[in-house]
Design an enzyme around this catalytic site. Structure first.
Site, PDB file in Angstrom:
ATOM      1  N   ASN A  48      48.825  86.334 -20.495  1.00  0.00           N
ATOM      2  CA  ASN A  48      49.154  84.911 -19.976  1.00  0.00           C
ATOM      3  C   ASN A  48      50.572  84.446 -20.544  1.00  0.00           C
ATOM      4  O   ASN A  48      51.003  83.423 -20.095  1.00  0.00           O
ATOM      5  CB  ASN A  48      48.132  83.862 -20.678  1.00  0.00           C
ATOM      6  CG  ASN A  48      47.910  83.709 -22.039  1.00  0.00           C
ATOM      7  OD1 ASN A  48      47.850  85.075 -22.773  1.00  0.00           O
ATOM      8  ND2 ASN A  48      47.836  82.652 -22.670  1.00  0.00           N
ATOM      9  N   THR A  49      51.147  85.399 -21.359  1.00  0.00           N
ATOM     10  CA  THR A  49      52.510  85.100 -21.944  1.00  0.00           C
ATOM     11  C   THR A  49      53.380  86.289 -22.144  1.00  0.00           C
ATOM     12  O   THR A  49      52.640  87.279 -22.291  1.00  0.00           O
ATOM     13  CB  THR A  49      52.181  84.090 -23.033  1.00  0.00           C
ATOM     14  OG1 THR A  49      53.511  83.938 -23.952  1.00  0.00           O
ATOM     15  CG2 THR A  49      51.255  84.572 -23.942  1.00  0.00           C
ATOM     16  N   GLY A  50      54.478  86.094 -22.311  1.00  0.00           N
ATOM     17  CA  GLY A  50      55.299  87.102 -22.950  1.00  0.00           C
ATOM     18  C   GLY A  50      55.428  88.314 -22.281  1.00  0.00           C
ATOM     19  O   GLY A  50      55.273  88.311 -21.020  1.00  0.00           O
ATOM     20  N   GLY A  52      52.893  90.600 -21.773  1.00  0.00           N
ATOM     21  CA  GLY A  52      51.813  91.004 -20.956  1.00  0.00           C
ATOM     22  C   GLY A  52      52.052  90.405 -19.806  1.00  0.00           C
ATOM     23  O   GLY A  52      51.751  90.791 -18.557  1.00  0.00           O
ATOM     24  N   TYR A 200      49.257  93.133 -40.349  1.00  0.00           N
ATOM     25  CA  TYR A 200      49.496  93.522 -38.952  1.00  0.00           C
ATOM     26  C   TYR A 200      50.169  95.149 -38.939  1.00  0.00           C
ATOM     27  O   TYR A 200      49.701  95.685 -37.895  1.00  0.00           O
ATOM     28  CB  TYR A 200      50.823  92.644 -38.456  1.00  0.00           C
ATOM     29  CG  TYR A 200      51.591  92.894 -37.386  1.00  0.00           C
ATOM     30  CD1 TYR A 200      50.701  92.406 -36.044  1.00  0.00           C
ATOM     31  CD2 TYR A 200      52.712  93.308 -36.907  1.00  0.00           C
ATOM     32  CE1 TYR A 200      51.056  92.772 -34.671  1.00  0.00           C
ATOM     33  CE2 TYR A 200      53.206  93.721 -35.758  1.00  0.00           C
ATOM     34  CZ  TYR A 200      52.433  93.307 -34.681  1.00  0.00           C
ATOM     35  OH  TYR A 200      53.082  93.461 -33.492  1.00  0.00           O
TER      36      TYR A 200
END
Ligand SMILES: *[C@@H]1O[C@H](CO)[C@@H](O)[C@H](O)[C@H]1NC(C)=O
Ligand SMILES: *[C@@H]1O[C@H](CO)[C@@H](O)[C@H](O)[C@H]1NC(C)=O
Ligand SMILES: *[C@@H]1O[C@H](CO)[C@@H](O)[C@H](O)[C@H]1NC(C)=O
Length: 316
Positions: A48-50, A52, A200
């Site tokens: 949905n963003t970035g 992706g 991370y």
């Protein structure tokens, strides 16, 4: 003294102004293949963003039916309608998927498998970064749970479909920071020691290890798999860290755009003749160096075993 200061200021100013061209020069790696995808089915997590979203846009432009699998269906819908308008491809669909909850992953997979008979490209794109310590619905540390175990389960549930649609590809977003990662088997959930930066890195190392192990297990099936470092990208990933948000804002002119960041994913999803490099790690649309820890077959196998145990699944 004043002269030095003046010189420095003009230099910084010059750097700031020229940053976009410098960046473009180094941004390196553009997916150049013309491969079109009519009739192909694609799933992208967190699209949905970035990066992706840009990946989804390009795959839609090439004619694929694209499933945007994300936690926030409303945000997904707004990205999807933008992509539909932009690419004139109406086959951009949104489905709910919360990678921090195995129930949601299973529900997504079940829905998808009844609705589609094929899957040609799976892009494990979603990720979290720098979260304060927290656990997923199933009690996994969030980075490990979402970035690694969530996608592990998703890939597992969709694998038969991928095999049946071969040649098919799985692309995993990892990161160059896997070099700082370590698989701490004695404390996988970070209960004894937790640092959100390293958490991370650990999860990104797990992505690289998995890509290797999966490639090994998929030999001869026509399904190939790649791990990708997208570059340092302007993205919402840093939303959990105020300092990083600030730095990202400040230096955004020097960072890759989401579109530039999507190139390596696209390359691994589309480029012809990549199959012999299954299991390998890519950056800037080229093979790249992985850390020695990421090359350890023993660790890869052990992590695979532990992950299956944690998720209560059997992978042949
Ligand atoms: C991608 O990463 C996930 C999580 O580490 C793993 O479960 C999955 O097998 C990987 N898939 C590929 C194709 O590397
Ligand atoms: C690790 O596995 C790869 C194939 O997946 C193999 O080529 C390599 O020789 C193995 N390395 C060791 C040290 O066993
Ligand atoms: C992983 O599990 C398999 C099958 O249960 C076993 O043969 C293998 O020794 C295990 N590997 C590691 C490194 O624990």
């Amino acid at each position: 003294m004043l002269a030095v200061l003046g010189l420095l200021t003009s230099f910084l100013f010059f750097l700031y102004v020229t940053a976009p061209s410098i960046r473009k020069f180094f941004a390196g790696g553009v997916c150049r293949t013309n491969m079109q995808l009519p009739g192909k089915v694609v799933v992208i997590t967190g699209a949905n963003t970035g990066i992706g979203k840009e990946t989804a846009r390009e795959l839609a432009r090439r004619g694929a039916r694209v499933y945007i699998a994300c936690r926030d269906v409303l945000k997904g819908e707004s990205a999807a309608s933008e992509i539909r308008a932009d690419t004139k491809n109406s086959q951009v669909l949104v489905r709910k998927l919360d990678l921090s909850d195995t129930k949601s992953i299973r529900a997504f997979a079940e829905g998808f498998l009844t609705e589609e008979k094929q899957l040609h490209i799976l892009i494990n794109n979603a990720g979290v970064m720098l979260c304060p310590y927290s656990k997923t619905a199933d009690g996994f540390e969030t980075h490990l749970g979402v970035n690694h175990l969530g996608h592990f389960l998703l890939t597992h549930l969709l694998l038969e479909q991928l095999k049946a649609s071969a040649p098919a590809r799985v692309v995993n977003l990892s990161s160059v920071v896997h070099h700082a990662g370590k698989i701490r088997f004695h404390d996988l959930q970070g209960e004894k020691h937790y640092n959100r930066g390293f958490a991370y890195c650990h999860s990104k190392l797990a992505n690289v290890l998995f890509t290797r192990e999966l490639a090994k297990r998929l030999q001869g099936t026509g399904v190939t798999t790649y791990a990708v470092h997208p570059g340092i990208v302007q993205s919402e990933l840093v939303r959990h860290s105020f300092l990083l948000c600030l730095l990202w804002r400040l230096f955004s002119r020097f960072l890759k755009t989401a579109r530039e960041g999507a190139q390596t994913s696209l390359h691994c999803a589309l480029a012809e003749g990549l199959e012999p490099l299954s299991g390998k790690y890519f950056s800037d649309c080229k093979r790249a160096w992985v850390s020695p820890r990421a090359r350890n077959n023993k660790t890869a196998e052990r992590l695979w075993n532990v992950s299956c145990e944690l998720l209560g699944i059997q992978w042949e």
